[in-house]
Enzyme design. Structure first.
Site, mmCIF file in Angstrom:
data_model
loop_
_atom_site.group_PDB
_atom_site.id
_atom_site.type_symbol
_atom_site.label_atom_id
_atom_site.label_comp_id
_atom_site.label_asym_id
_atom_site.label_seq_id
_atom_site.Cartn_x
_atom_site.Cartn_y
_atom_site.Cartn_z
ATOM 1 N N LYS A 68 4.730 55.429 72.077
ATOM 2 C CA LYS A 68 3.730 55.299 71.000
ATOM 3 C C LYS A 68 2.754 54.164 71.291
ATOM 4 O O LYS A 68 1.592 54.252 70.941
ATOM 5 C CB LYS A 68 4.413 55.085 69.648
ATOM 6 C CG LYS A 68 5.076 56.364 69.150
ATOM 7 C CD LYS A 68 5.323 56.360 67.671
ATOM 8 C CE LYS A 68 5.830 57.741 67.279
ATOM 9 N NZ LYS A 68 6.052 57.955 65.885
ATOM 10 N N LYS A 104 2.746 65.054 65.575
ATOM 11 C CA LYS A 104 1.792 65.037 64.458
ATOM 12 C C LYS A 104 0.553 64.257 64.811
ATOM 13 O O LYS A 104 -0.540 64.580 64.393
ATOM 14 C CB LYS A 104 2.425 64.361 63.234
ATOM 15 C CG LYS A 104 3.477 65.172 62.548
ATOM 16 C CD LYS A 104 3.849 64.478 61.239
ATOM 17 C CE LYS A 104 5.318 64.174 61.190
ATOM 18 N NZ LYS A 104 5.672 62.812 61.569
ATOM 19 N N LYS A 143 5.741 66.222 74.137
ATOM 20 C CA LYS A 143 6.323 66.849 72.948
ATOM 21 C C LYS A 143 5.238 67.131 71.909
ATOM 22 O O LYS A 143 4.223 66.427 71.859
ATOM 23 C CB LYS A 143 7.448 65.988 72.381
ATOM 24 C CG LYS A 143 7.000 64.856 71.501
ATOM 25 C CD LYS A 143 8.154 64.238 70.731
ATOM 26 C CE LYS A 143 7.580 63.233 69.746
ATOM 27 N NZ LYS A 143 7.923 63.399 68.390
HETATM 28 N N1 AQP Z 1 8.338 67.906 69.180
HETATM 29 C C1 AQP Z 1 9.422 67.813 68.442
HETATM 30 N N2 AQP Z 1 10.448 68.675 68.629
HETATM 31 C C2 AQP Z 1 11.573 68.593 67.869
HETATM 32 N N3 AQP Z 1 11.737 67.690 66.881
HETATM 33 C C3 AQP Z 1 10.747 66.834 66.651
HETATM 34 N N4 AQP Z 1 10.610 65.832 65.762
HETATM 35 C C4 AQP Z 1 9.413 65.243 65.948
HETATM 36 N N5 AQP Z 1 8.751 65.843 66.942
HETATM 37 C C5 AQP Z 1 9.548 66.834 67.407
HETATM 38 C C6 AQP Z 1 11.615 65.489 64.748
HETATM 39 O O1 AQP Z 1 11.009 65.643 63.471
HETATM 40 C C7 AQP Z 1 11.602 64.715 62.566
HETATM 41 C C8 AQP Z 1 10.536 63.989 61.795
HETATM 42 O O2 AQP Z 1 9.731 63.259 62.727
HETATM 43 P P1 AQP Z 1 9.037 61.910 62.279
HETATM 44 O O3 AQP Z 1 8.141 62.188 61.148
HETATM 45 O O4 AQP Z 1 10.107 60.910 62.056
HETATM 46 O O5 AQP Z 1 8.146 61.417 63.453
HETATM 47 P P2 AQP Z 1 8.229 61.505 65.024
HETATM 48 O O6 AQP Z 1 9.636 61.669 65.500
HETATM 49 O O7 AQP Z 1 7.468 60.358 65.583
HETATM 50 O O8 AQP Z 1 7.471 62.882 65.185
HETATM 51 P P3 AQP Z 1 5.998 63.260 65.498
HETATM 52 O O9 AQP Z 1 5.824 64.643 65.029
HETATM 53 O O10 AQP Z 1 5.688 62.982 66.927
HETATM 54 O O11 AQP Z 1 5.132 62.324 64.569
HETATM 55 P P4 AQP Z 1 4.099 61.186 64.916
HETATM 56 O O12 AQP Z 1 3.096 61.810 65.811
HETATM 57 O O13 AQP Z 1 3.551 60.780 63.578
HETATM 58 O O14 AQP Z 1 4.855 60.092 65.584
HETATM 59 C C9 AQP Z 1 12.486 63.780 63.391
HETATM 60 O O15 AQP Z 1 13.841 64.157 63.227
HETATM 61 C C10 AQP Z 1 12.020 64.025 64.799
HETATM 62 O O16 AQP Z 1 13.057 63.818 65.747
#
Ligand code: AQP
Length: 339
Positions: A124, A209, A206
Site C-alpha cells: 500500500k 477497491k 489482486k
Molecule cells: N482481491 C481479493 N481477493 C480476495 N479477497 C480479497 N479481499 C480484498 N481483496 C481481495 C478481502 O476482502 C475483505 C475486505 O477487504 P478490506 O476492505 O479490509 O480491504 P483490503 O484487504 O485492503 O481490500 P481491497 O479491496 O484491496 O481494498 P483497498 O483497495 O481499499 O485496500 C478482506 O477479508 C480482504 O482479505
C-alpha cells in the site's frame, strides 16, 4: 465446516466470528467471494460480529463527505448480500471508541520489527502518491484491537489479511505472557479457492477497491452491461484450451471466478467449455456474474430507499456489542495499571 466446541453438557457452544471491511472505493467481487459471501454462508453456525472499518479507511486520504456516505452504503451491501441482523451484529468501527483505545495500548506491546514485516504495508505504501502516515504503518495494530476486543475465535478473511491475524495472535500471546490470560487467540479462516481474486486486465495484481483502473475490478453494483464489457475485455493468453492452470494466471483467475459464482466443480466446468473459444466462455462467465449479483443489487437499492432503517440496524449492532468491547478494554487497563 463447523468448528464449534461442546460445553460440559455436551451441547455445541457457538464460537464467535469477527471480520471487517473498509468503506473505501467500491466493493468488488474479490471482497464478496472471499469475505462477505462467506460471512453470510457461515452466519447460522456462529455468533457473528461484522464491522465497517472507517478508522482503517482513514489510513489513506479520504474525502469526509464520501466516507460518511460509504459507511452506510457498505453496511447496506452487507445486508443486501445476506448478512442477517438477527444472526449478526453489524456496526461502524468509529462508533465504539474502545477500538482506538485498545489500538493505542497494543501499540505499546508490538515491536516495530513486526510491523515492518507486513507485506500489505509495503504494497500500500508503494501505491501512495501522498505522505505515508503512521496510521497506514499501524493498520495491523488497529486490526488486532478490533479482533481482540470481542474475544474472537475465528476471523474469515481473504489471503491478504492472513498475516495481520497472525500478528494479532502474536501480540495477544505476548500480552498474555506478561499479564496473565487476557486475550483469546483468534484463528484466521481463508477460502481454499479464491482467497486472492486477481485483476481482470492485470492478473499479476489482486483486485482492489483502491485500484485506479476500474476495468481491473468488477464492482458489486456494476450494471449488467458494464460487467459484460469488463469480462469481454479481460486479459487472456494466446492458448486455446479453457483449463484450470496456475501457470496461466489470466484464464485461471477467470475460471476461478466462474467456479465460485456457479458453485460447480472443476471437472464439470472444464467439460462444459471443452472445444469452446474464449468468447463463448467469457459470455457464460458474464451471465453467471450478472445473475448472481442481480438479487443483491435489487435488495441493495430497496434498502437504500430507507436510510433510517440501515442506521437503526447499525445502532442496534453497536449497542449489542459495545459492552463486550468495554469489558475487555477495562480488564486490559486494570492489568496494566491505567485509570
Ligand atoms: N482481491 C481479493 N481477493 C480476495 N479477497 C480479497 N479481499 C480484498 N481483496 C481481495 C478481502 O476482502 C475483505 C475486505 O477487504 P478490506 O476492505 O479490509 O480491504 P483490503 O484487504 O485492503 O481490500 P481491497 O479491496 O484491496 O481494498 P483497498 O483497495 O481499499 O485496500 C478482506 O477479508 C480482504 O482479505
Amino acid at each position: 465446516m463447523n468448528h464449534n466446541p461442546l460445553n460440559k453438557q455436551g451441547k455445541s457452544v457457538k464460537q464467535r466470528v469477527f471480520s471487517g471491511i473498509q468503506p473505501t472505493g467500491n466493493i468488488h467481487i474479490g471482497n464478496y467471494l472471499a469475505a462477505i459471501r462467506r460471512w453470510a454462508d457461515l452466519q447460522s453456525d456462529y455468533e457473528n460480529i461484522f464491522c465497517v472499518v472507517d478508522l482503517h479507511a482513514i489510513t489513506i486520504p479520504q474525502d469526509p463527505q464520501t466516507l460518511k456516505v460509504k459507511n452506510r452504503e457498505v453496511a447496506a451491501l452487507l445486508f443486501a448480500a445476506g448478512i442477517d441482523p438477527k444472526l449478526s451484529s453489524v456496526f461502524i468501527q468509529s462508533h465504539i471508541s474502545a477500538h482506538s483505545e485498545l489500538a493505542w495500548i497494543l501499540n505499546c506491546f508490538i515491536p516495530i520489527g513486526w510491523l515492518r514485516r507486513m507485506t500489505q504495508f509495503k504494497e500500500k505504501s508503494k501505491k501512495q502518491d501522498e505522505v505515508i502516515t503512521m496510521g497506514l504503518f499501524d493498520y495491523p495494530a488497529l486490526m488486532a484491537a478490533d479482533i481482540l476486543l470481542y474475544a474472537t475465535d475465528l476471523v474469515p478473511v481473504g489471503d491478504d489479511q492472513k498475516q495481520h491475524v497472525e500478528l494479532t495472535r502474536d501480540v495477544a500471546q505476548r500480552f498474555n505472557s506478561m499479564y496473565g490470560e487476557t486475550f483469546k487467540l483468534p484463528e484466521s479462516i481463508t477460502p481454499d479457492i479464491g482467497g486472492r481474486i486477481m485483476g481482470l486486465s492485470d492478473p499479476s495484481k489482486k483486485m482492489s477497491k483502491s485500484d485506479t483502473k476500474s476495468e481491473n475490478s468488477i464492482f458489486l453494483l456494476d450494471s449488467p452491461d458494464v460487467i459484460r464489457s469488463k469480462v469481454m475485455r479481460a486479459t487472456t493468453d494466446s492458448m486455446r484450451e479453457i483449463r484450470f492452470d496456475k501457470n496461466r494466471p489470466s484464464i485461471n483467475n477467470l475460471l476461478t471466478i466462474y467456479e465460485l459464482f456457479s458453485r460447480k466443480g472443476r471437472v464439470e466446468i472444464e467439460a462444459q467449455f471443452e472445444g469452446k473459444g474464449y468468447a463463448y466462455f467469457k459470455n457464460a462467465l458474464a451471465d453467471e456474474i450478472v445473475e448472481n449479483l442481480r438479487p443483491l443489487q435489487v435488495r441493495y437499492y430497496q434498502l437504500m430507499d430507507d436510510f433510517s432503517y440501515i442506521d437503526g440496524l447499525l445502532k442496534d449492532g453497536s449497542l449489542k456489542v459495545e459492552p463486550i468491547a468495554v469489558k475487555t478494554l477495562d480488564e486490559v487497563k486494570e492489568k496494566i495499571g491505567l485509570g
